[in-house]
Write an enzyme that holds these catalytic residues in place. Structure first.
Site, short mmCIF file in Angstrom:
data_model
loop_
_atom_site.label_atom_id
_atom_site.label_comp_id
_atom_site.label_asym_id
_atom_site.label_seq_id
_atom_site.Cartn_x
_atom_site.Cartn_y
_atom_site.Cartn_z
N ARG A 164 41.49 -21.66 -14.20
CA ARG A 164 40.81 -21.33 -12.93
C ARG A 164 40.44 -22.60 -12.15
O ARG A 164 39.38 -22.67 -11.53
CB ARG A 164 39.55 -20.49 -13.16
CG ARG A 164 39.75 -19.24 -13.95
CD ARG A 164 40.54 -18.18 -13.18
NE ARG A 164 40.53 -16.93 -13.92
CZ ARG A 164 41.47 -16.60 -14.81
NH1 ARG A 164 42.50 -17.39 -15.05
NH2 ARG A 164 41.39 -15.45 -15.45
N SER A 239 35.29 -11.64 -11.21
CA SER A 239 34.43 -12.37 -12.16
C SER A 239 33.59 -13.39 -11.40
O SER A 239 34.14 -14.23 -10.69
CB SER A 239 35.28 -13.12 -13.18
OG SER A 239 36.19 -12.24 -13.79
N GLU A 335 32.64 -19.03 -10.81
CA GLU A 335 34.06 -19.10 -10.44
C GLU A 335 34.18 -18.86 -8.92
O GLU A 335 35.04 -19.43 -8.26
CB GLU A 335 34.82 -18.01 -11.20
CG GLU A 335 36.30 -17.97 -10.87
CD GLU A 335 37.03 -16.87 -11.62
OE1 GLU A 335 37.00 -16.85 -12.86
OE2 GLU A 335 37.67 -16.04 -10.94
P1 FAD Z 1 39.26 -16.48 -0.30
O1 FAD Z 1 38.14 -15.77 -0.97
O2 FAD Z 1 39.49 -16.19 1.13
O3 FAD Z 1 39.08 -18.04 -0.49
C1 FAD Z 1 38.77 -18.59 -1.73
C2 FAD Z 1 38.68 -20.12 -1.61
O4 FAD Z 1 39.96 -20.64 -1.30
C3 FAD Z 1 37.77 -20.56 -0.45
O5 FAD Z 1 37.15 -21.75 -0.86
C4 FAD Z 1 38.73 -20.84 0.70
O6 FAD Z 1 38.26 -21.80 1.59
C5 FAD Z 1 39.96 -21.32 -0.05
N1 FAD Z 1 41.22 -20.96 0.62
C6 FAD Z 1 41.70 -19.71 0.84
N2 FAD Z 1 42.91 -19.78 1.42
C7 FAD Z 1 43.20 -21.09 1.58
C8 FAD Z 1 44.31 -21.81 2.14
N3 FAD Z 1 45.37 -21.18 2.65
N4 FAD Z 1 44.26 -23.15 2.14
C9 FAD Z 1 43.20 -23.83 1.63
N5 FAD Z 1 42.12 -23.21 1.12
C10 FAD Z 1 42.12 -21.85 1.07
N6 FAD Z 1 41.05 -13.93 -9.69
C11 FAD Z 1 41.84 -14.24 -10.74
O7 FAD Z 1 42.18 -15.43 -10.94
N7 FAD Z 1 42.27 -13.28 -11.61
C12 FAD Z 1 41.95 -11.99 -11.46
O8 FAD Z 1 42.38 -11.15 -12.25
C13 FAD Z 1 41.11 -11.62 -10.38
N8 FAD Z 1 40.71 -10.34 -10.21
C14 FAD Z 1 39.89 -10.01 -9.18
C15 FAD Z 1 39.48 -8.68 -9.05
C16 FAD Z 1 38.66 -8.30 -8.01
C17 FAD Z 1 38.23 -6.87 -7.87
C18 FAD Z 1 38.24 -9.28 -7.07
C19 FAD Z 1 37.39 -8.87 -5.90
C20 FAD Z 1 38.62 -10.60 -7.21
C21 FAD Z 1 39.44 -10.98 -8.26
N9 FAD Z 1 39.85 -12.32 -8.45
C22 FAD Z 1 40.68 -12.64 -9.49
C23 FAD Z 1 39.39 -13.37 -7.53
C24 FAD Z 1 40.25 -13.49 -6.26
O9 FAD Z 1 40.97 -12.32 -6.01
C25 FAD Z 1 41.25 -14.64 -6.33
O10 FAD Z 1 40.58 -15.85 -6.57
C26 FAD Z 1 42.08 -14.78 -5.05
O11 FAD Z 1 43.08 -15.75 -5.23
C27 FAD Z 1 41.24 -15.15 -3.83
O12 FAD Z 1 42.08 -15.05 -2.69
P2 FAD Z 1 41.48 -14.93 -1.22
O13 FAD Z 1 42.64 -15.05 -0.28
O14 FAD Z 1 40.66 -13.73 -1.09
O15 FAD Z 1 40.59 -16.24 -1.15
P1 NAP Z 2 39.07 -8.47 -21.20
O1 NAP Z 2 40.47 -8.09 -21.48
O2 NAP Z 2 37.98 -7.49 -21.47
O3 NAP Z 2 38.73 -9.82 -21.95
C1 NAP Z 2 37.47 -10.48 -21.76
C2 NAP Z 2 37.70 -11.96 -21.64
O4 NAP Z 2 38.22 -12.46 -22.86
C3 NAP Z 2 38.70 -12.24 -20.55
O5 NAP Z 2 38.01 -12.83 -19.50
C4 NAP Z 2 39.74 -13.13 -21.20
O6 NAP Z 2 39.80 -14.44 -20.67
C5 NAP Z 2 39.37 -13.24 -22.63
N1 NAP Z 2 40.50 -12.72 -23.44
C6 NAP Z 2 40.77 -11.44 -23.74
N2 NAP Z 2 41.87 -11.35 -24.54
C7 NAP Z 2 42.30 -12.62 -24.72
C8 NAP Z 2 43.38 -13.19 -25.43
N3 NAP Z 2 44.23 -12.43 -26.11
N4 NAP Z 2 43.54 -14.52 -25.37
C9 NAP Z 2 42.69 -15.29 -24.68
N5 NAP Z 2 41.65 -14.81 -23.99
C10 NAP Z 2 41.44 -13.49 -24.01
O7 NAP Z 2 38.95 -8.93 -19.68
P2 NAP Z 2 38.86 -8.10 -18.35
O8 NAP Z 2 37.57 -8.43 -17.72
O9 NAP Z 2 39.24 -6.68 -18.56
O10 NAP Z 2 40.00 -8.82 -17.49
C11 NAP Z 2 41.34 -8.71 -17.86
C12 NAP Z 2 42.11 -9.89 -17.26
O11 NAP Z 2 42.00 -9.89 -15.84
C13 NAP Z 2 41.58 -11.24 -17.73
O12 NAP Z 2 42.66 -12.11 -17.88
C14 NAP Z 2 40.68 -11.68 -16.61
O13 NAP Z 2 40.64 -13.08 -16.48
C15 NAP Z 2 41.38 -11.07 -15.39
N6 NAP Z 2 40.37 -10.77 -14.36
C16 NAP Z 2 39.92 -11.82 -13.64
C17 NAP Z 2 38.98 -11.61 -12.64
C18 NAP Z 2 38.52 -12.75 -11.78
O14 NAP Z 2 37.88 -12.51 -10.78
N7 NAP Z 2 38.82 -13.96 -12.15
C19 NAP Z 2 38.49 -10.33 -12.40
C20 NAP Z 2 38.96 -9.31 -13.19
C21 NAP Z 2 39.91 -9.52 -14.18
P3 NAP Z 2 40.67 -14.86 -19.40
O15 NAP Z 2 39.84 -14.57 -18.24
O16 NAP Z 2 40.87 -16.31 -19.63
O17 NAP Z 2 41.96 -14.11 -19.40
#
Ligand code: FAD
Ligand code: NAP
Length: 339
Positions: A164, A239, A335
């Site tokens: 991340r 998250s 995050e």
């Molecule tokens: P924004 O929120 O608009 O911006 C995020 C940051 O990036 C800000 O600092 C902004 O200034 C910068 N930015 C955006 N676009 C640009 C650009 N073109 N150039 C330079 N800077 C820029 N994330 C995960 O990694 N894994 C997941 O599974 C995941 N699941 C999610 C589930 C839900 C329900 C939600 C709401 C979020 C989740 N996220 C997850 C977080 C999010 O979706 C990601 O981080 C996504 O990439 C953000 O994209 P955005 O366009 O909305 O960014």
């Molecule tokens: P989950 O499967 O309940 O697992 C909980 C956490 O444990 C996750 O965050 C994941 O880390 C870690 N994990 C689970 N299984 C793993 C494995 N086999 N090896 C290493 N790490 C493991 O998680 P969840 O909340 O339902 O989310 C599922 C996936 O979607 C995850 O990868 C999570 O990161 C992603 N997600 C991200 C966001 C976001 O906003 N960033 C939001 C929703 C879901 P990791 O996060 O490193 O995978």
């Protein structure tokens, strides 16, 4: 978004998935690199860049000009017998890119289905889910430096991708506008990642013995829809905290005290601890204060039930950090980008 109260041109309410109301100095939509350069030349300042607003927490009015990325387009720029390389406008919706790749039977992005937001933000925090990160398909990206208007090309080695993390989220924060991202996807012999979470169980439940990439995507979508709050129904940014990585000695001490702690050993020797488990153990899961709280099923997701403020969410996040630090000696890092 209310249908009765018209929003001002510079309102950010409909532009962030927490649904927080705030005013910016202006919101300008960027449709191409030329327009971006023209706007930068006009000397507007200070600037903040916005994609889908799904990874930000807005805590008050924004004394910034907001550049909202709308650069579209998916172009195949290279192809061989095994792979296709596509250059994607950073304002494309991420999930639309995933759906497009599946429609072409191109593999690599299927585990990243249904992640909200734009393509341009994907490298920012090296988005990841279900055992896959975008860096696994990443080729390079193009950005424009806000200060000079110059184009800069970044190879994968120059992006500093980590868990991340990237240089765009730290060292080069708020200095660049990412305009295009290039990914290399597989045409055949797709490498499937099924071992994470419930993917294999879901596929087994559907009677799918030899899954294709579209089956993996369907399984991920199914799991995500059953576990995660939809921002259209409850404001959230996914998250709120990163999963902390701690050294093995500290992990073993915690394991002795809390035998049910959830941790995953990393190649680095550190152990990644599930932040959701820590927050739940500290008693915050389902916690609600007025219109904000911690989601009842996903302790890692802070929520706005409607009408809550960014300041309240931030305050709650600090309370959670303090309690987790007191109880486990671990410092949780947000995050989400705090605006
Ligand atoms: P924004 O929120 O608009 O911006 C995020 C940051 O990036 C800000 O600092 C902004 O200034 C910068 N930015 C955006 N676009 C640009 C650009 N073109 N150039 C330079 N800077 C820029 N994330 C995960 O990694 N894994 C997941 O599974 C995941 N699941 C999610 C589930 C839900 C329900 C939600 C709401 C979020 C989740 N996220 C997850 C977080 C999010 O979706 C990601 O981080 C996504 O990439 C953000 O994209 P955005 O366009 O909305 O960014
Ligand atoms: P989950 O499967 O309940 O697992 C909980 C956490 O444990 C996750 O965050 C994941 O880390 C870690 N994990 C689970 N299984 C793993 C494995 N086999 N090896 C290493 N790490 C493991 O998680 P969840 O909340 O339902 O989310 C599922 C996936 O979607 C995850 O990868 C999570 O990161 C992603 N997600 C991200 C966001 C976001 O906003 N960033 C939001 C929703 C879901 P990791 O996060 O490193 O995978």
């Amino acid at each position: 978004m209310s249908k009765t109260v018209p929003m001002a041109e510079n309102s950010l309410r409909g532009l962030n998935t927490f649904g927080m109301e705030a005013q910016a100095l202006s919101v300008q939509r960027i449709y191409n690199t030329e327009l971006l350069r023209e706007i930068l030349k006009s000397g507007i300042s200070p600037i903040r860049i916005l994609g889908g607003g799904s990874n930000i927490l807005i805590t008050g009015d924004q004394p910034f000009h907001i550049l909202k990325n709308e650069i579209k387009g998916i172009e195949i720029i290279r192809e061989n017998i095994d792979e296709v390389t596509v250059k994607v406008g950073a304002g494309e919706v991420w999930h639309q890119l995933v759906l497009w790749s599946l429609s072409q039977n191109l593999g690599g992005l299927e585990n990243l289905s249904l992640i909200p937001g734009s393509v341009g933000a994907a490298p920012m925090q090296n988005i990841g889910a279900y055992g896959v990160e975008q860096k696994m398909c990443f080729d390079s990206l193009d950005a424009v430096e806000l200060k000079s208007g110059k184009s800069i090309h970044f190879s994968i080695q120059e992006c500093g991708f980590g868990y991340r993390e990237s240089i765009f989220k730290n060292l080069m924060k708020d200095q660049l506008f990412i305009t295009h991202v290039t990914y290399t996807l597989t045409k055949r012999a797709h490498r499937l990642h099924l071992s994470y979470g419930a993917i294999r169980d879901v596929l087994d439940g559907w009677g799918i013995k030899k899954p294709e990439i579209c089956d993996v995507s369907r399984a991920v979508i199914h799991i995500r829809k059953s576990k995660l709050p939809d921002p259209l129904e409850i404001g959230n940014a996914g998250s709120f905290f990163k999963n902390p990585e701690i050294d093995d000695d500290q992990y073993q001490c915690l394991l002795a005290k809390f035998p049910d702690i959830v941790g995953y050993p990393q190649k680095s020797g550190l152990v990644k601890v599930a932040a959701g488990w820590l927050i739940e153990k500290a008693g915050f899961k389902g916690f609600r204060r007025n219109q904000i709280g911690v989601h009842k099923d996903q302790a890692l997701v802070l929520v706005n039930y409607g009408g809550g403020s960014g300041k309240e969410i931030l305050e709650l996040s600090k309370e959670i950090q303090l309690k987790i630090h007191d109880q486990f000696g671990i410092t949780l890092q947000p995050e989400v980008n705090i605006w």
